[in-house]
Design an enzyme around this catalytic site. Sequence first.
Site, PDB file in Angstrom:
ATOM      1  N   HIS B 133       0.836  -1.204   0.000  1.00 37.55           N
ATOM      2  CA  HIS B 133       0.000   0.000   0.000  1.00 37.55           C
ATOM      3  C   HIS B 133       0.870   1.253   0.000  1.00 37.55           C
ATOM      4  O   HIS B 133       2.054   1.213   0.301  1.00 37.55           O
ATOM      5  CB  HIS B 133      -0.914   0.015   1.226  1.00 37.55           C
ATOM      6  CG  HIS B 133      -2.107  -0.888   1.114  1.00 37.55           C
ATOM      7  ND1 HIS B 133      -2.031  -2.237   1.388  1.00 37.55           N
ATOM      8  CD2 HIS B 133      -3.396  -0.650   0.726  1.00 37.55           C
ATOM      9  CE1 HIS B 133      -3.237  -2.783   1.195  1.00 37.55           C
ATOM     10  NE2 HIS B 133      -4.074  -1.842   0.796  1.00 37.55           N
ATOM     11  N   LYS B 137      -0.851   4.771   4.890  1.00 38.18           N
ATOM     12  CA  LYS B 137      -1.744   3.822   5.560  1.00 38.18           C
ATOM     13  C   LYS B 137      -1.297   3.629   7.000  1.00 38.18           C
ATOM     14  O   LYS B 137      -0.112   3.443   7.270  1.00 38.18           O
ATOM     15  CB  LYS B 137      -1.719   2.487   4.813  1.00 38.18           C
ATOM     16  CG  LYS B 137      -2.774   1.505   5.272  1.00 38.18           C
ATOM     17  CD  LYS B 137      -2.845   0.315   4.334  1.00 38.18           C
ATOM     18  CE  LYS B 137      -3.907  -0.675   4.796  1.00 38.18           C
ATOM     19  NZ  LYS B 137      -5.251  -0.074   4.919  1.00 38.18           N
TER      20      LYS B 137
END
EC number: 1.17.1.8
Lengths: 248, 248, 248, 248
Positions: B133, B137
């Site tokens: 990601h 995050k």
Amino acid sequence: MVNVAVLGARGRMGAEAARAVQAADKLDLVAELDVDNRLEELVEAGAEVVVDFTHPEAVMDNLRFCVEHGIHAVVGTTGFTDERLDQVRGWLADAPGVGVLIAPNFSVGAVLMMRFAEQAARFFPSVEVVELHHPLKADAPSGTAGRTAELISAARRRAGMGNVPDATTQEVDGARGARVGDVHVHSVRLSGLVAHQEVLFGGQDETLTIRHDSLARTSFMPGVVLGARTVVERPGLTVGLEHYLDLD
Amino acid sequence: MVNVAVLGARGRMGAEAARAVQAADKLDLVAELDVDNRLEELVEAGAEVVVDFTHPEAVMDNLRFCVEHGIHAVVGTTGFTDERLDQVRGWLADAPGVGVLIAPNFSVGAVLMMRFAEQAARFFPSVEVVELHHPLKADAPSGTAGRTAELISAARRRAGMGNVPDATTQEVDGARGARVGDVHVHSVRLSGLVAHQEVLFGGQDETLTIRHDSLARTSFMPGVVLGARTVVERPGLTVGLEHYLDLD
Amino acid sequence: MVNVAVLGARGRMGAEAARAVQAADKLDLVAELDVDNRLEELVEAGAEVVVDFTHPEAVMDNLRFCVEHGIHAVVGTTGFTDERLDQVRGWLADAPGVGVLIAPNFSVGAVLMMRFAEQAARFFPSVEVVELHHPLKADAPSGTAGRTAELISAARRRAGMGNVPDATTQEVDGARGARVGDVHVHSVRLSGLVAHQEVLFGGQDETLTIRHDSLARTSFMPGVVLGARTVVERPGLTVGLEHYLDLD
Amino acid sequence: MVNVAVLGARGRMGAEAARAVQAADKLDLVAELDVDNRLEELVEAGAEVVVDFTHPEAVMDNLRFCVEHGIHAVVGTTGFTDERLDQVRGWLADAPGVGVLIAPNFSVGAVLMMRFAEQAARFFPSVEVVELHHPLKADAPSGTAGRTAELISAARRRAGMGNVPDATTQEVDGARGARVGDVHVHSVRLSGLVAHQEVLFGGQDETLTIRHDSLARTSFMPGVVLGARTVVERPGLTVGLEHYLDLD
């Protein structure tokens, strides 16, 4: 033709190396020696280059003998400390025409991956390493992954880069991998794999990935052959196959 | 045509959902409501289906209202405990024609990845999950990775499988990832990425990899549209979009 | 224990199959026959299941003998036409307890890849297949890639999907690959590879990729063992290992 | 601080470039000009560097003006023939302190991919290129893939390498891709993709893969900023961002 002898020829790597030398253009395999042989057989066979896949306890004696007898050496045996390297340099100072290559990794693909990773490091704020191996491997991360992360870390430091961006505040233990320098390294262990590594770089809306896959230890052999062909023209001590690849 | 209203239409997901409904064949967007609106406007607009991307504090009131007024609901709002699900089932018992879909993930690709991973699990001794990601995050591993690992773990248990093979004896802390059930999960955080996940299965000399890449939250919209079209034919409570995909 | 005999035991696949049966729990290798042996030796050895990796010219005689003698058969030999399959069904009609599995591919990973690809096909407007093999391979695309593309094409047709989106107007000949049904298939040939395939699905801002890597023909063996264990409980003719995987 | 002006500031790339300059350390955005503006406004604004994302019909006039007024230029506009490059060199001969960078690609990741591919080419007998883009793209292969293949082809020729190994005798038309030089290039077109490329190298039991993923045109901006910062120290004409990366 260059006359090549293999030391440690009954070991797995040595046996592969002997096969590779035998199959290679411009190289002639003149001796396959192991622990029971005398080093003098190298001279008797007319060896110009020795390929050494023996043991940390044997390799220094082998190298001293080679340098003293004007035989070049390509060494895949491990266990070289700074002290040992200095000792080899000392011997070579008295034998100006002789070349020695000591290489921790003879896979051309792996060496290129590390070199490219080092070059790319300063252009991307983010970088991580994922290495993937068969489940019988005892260490995690792999030696190659650790070395790659160190090279990247050093390149980032030289370029004055800060930490990689990472907003993680809730982490299940281990999810973000091991830290080697400031690089996160992840080790996957999976049946059906052999030896694989990905270096992922990320910047603004783009990523660059360098991946190396090795399916068998025979992948080291083109590097050994390249070493045996090149060492005769590179007097002195060279550490790392990358210096023989003339990348620049 | 099915008349659809969106609740939470000023939020990011709700606004996307409204756009997607408007663009979809056979769906008619009749209302876009948010926190300032009265639920009665759903009835006034003639909504047959509500898409709810609101907030855990609002969603239960919304659902009770919908069920009582015979409006089907497609719910992307989070925070559903077993207790809350039971409550919804209770309301639906008195409204036999009404359907409610509560889905933690509306990405068809992600749902298929999880379903295929669950199906493949019992055929391979080895399995690991790598999710990747953007570096903003906060949690690692991602919710999807955690859910995937749980599904795999449960499938392995049902099939009577033992532990994954792993000979690691020397580990730099974190290298082997987080353990979710008996599955190792690795979280990569990299600029230039959005939301990606790989599930790697390994057996004798083969691997099977299932990878999902999502580039934008709009990837959820085909699932929302599929939900809105299908919920009118599926009375009762359905948890998880996979049940609407008719995979078997 | 199930008593298993291998036919074609001196061929590459047969020899691997014999090794795999020998190593497997609950299976007992009772005979390894090849072209010089008589089929009666199967009966003398007490074989309950035969694994056949022989030749299209031999396999029909082998199968008739097995069915007539109540021996189940797991067949990896190629060359089965619809006519041949009907003939086998005819023999089995007179031997209601006997099972025959004829499988073009015994790799569990490859079979799962094809099954998942078929299931995913109707959810994504875009799909392409990339297969990658060693450079000694004579045909492009591979048989598995062709079969995968056909399964996907058929699933798209059943779902009433139109053509894949493709705005290509200027193409260097061959760039967009081969067309199998309406699926573009690309064949990479590369030293260092064995047998690999990726199926890429694409929809709104997301992609789903299913990849299979096979490193050696031993990857077929878990499928052969699964076949030998399962065939005794599946009377009649089964075509394709996927039917033994109980995926639904 | 370096004063930077953008030409073509109302175009998509120019607008992104203006935003990137504004956000960058050590750069000051002093003018955003487009087709309605006079070039003299560059001088009035005190521009030291111009970033040009205009049009092949405008760019030569822009460049002559810049060089004559001692303004450095970073050019992303296309359409430069050898003849045009010679013309620019002629102007620069009379303005020894002025630098001009003309770059077909400002993505640092893409430039590194091409450079690394060129360096790796002579170490591997096999190489292929797979590029993957959204399905609205008109040309196949992409310009970047074509350029990459040409660089690899030239490097192989310089190293005296023969053809890539390829035993294909039965090919469904197009399966083996397009030939660019002696490199096979495959073009995948898929919804959910943006712009991606893989270069695969293969040798004895190993492969090296270099992959670049671009998710948005903003991925070009770090290269534009790097260009604007560096051009002031690089008098004369430079073609290609790689020369500013100081890769050795």
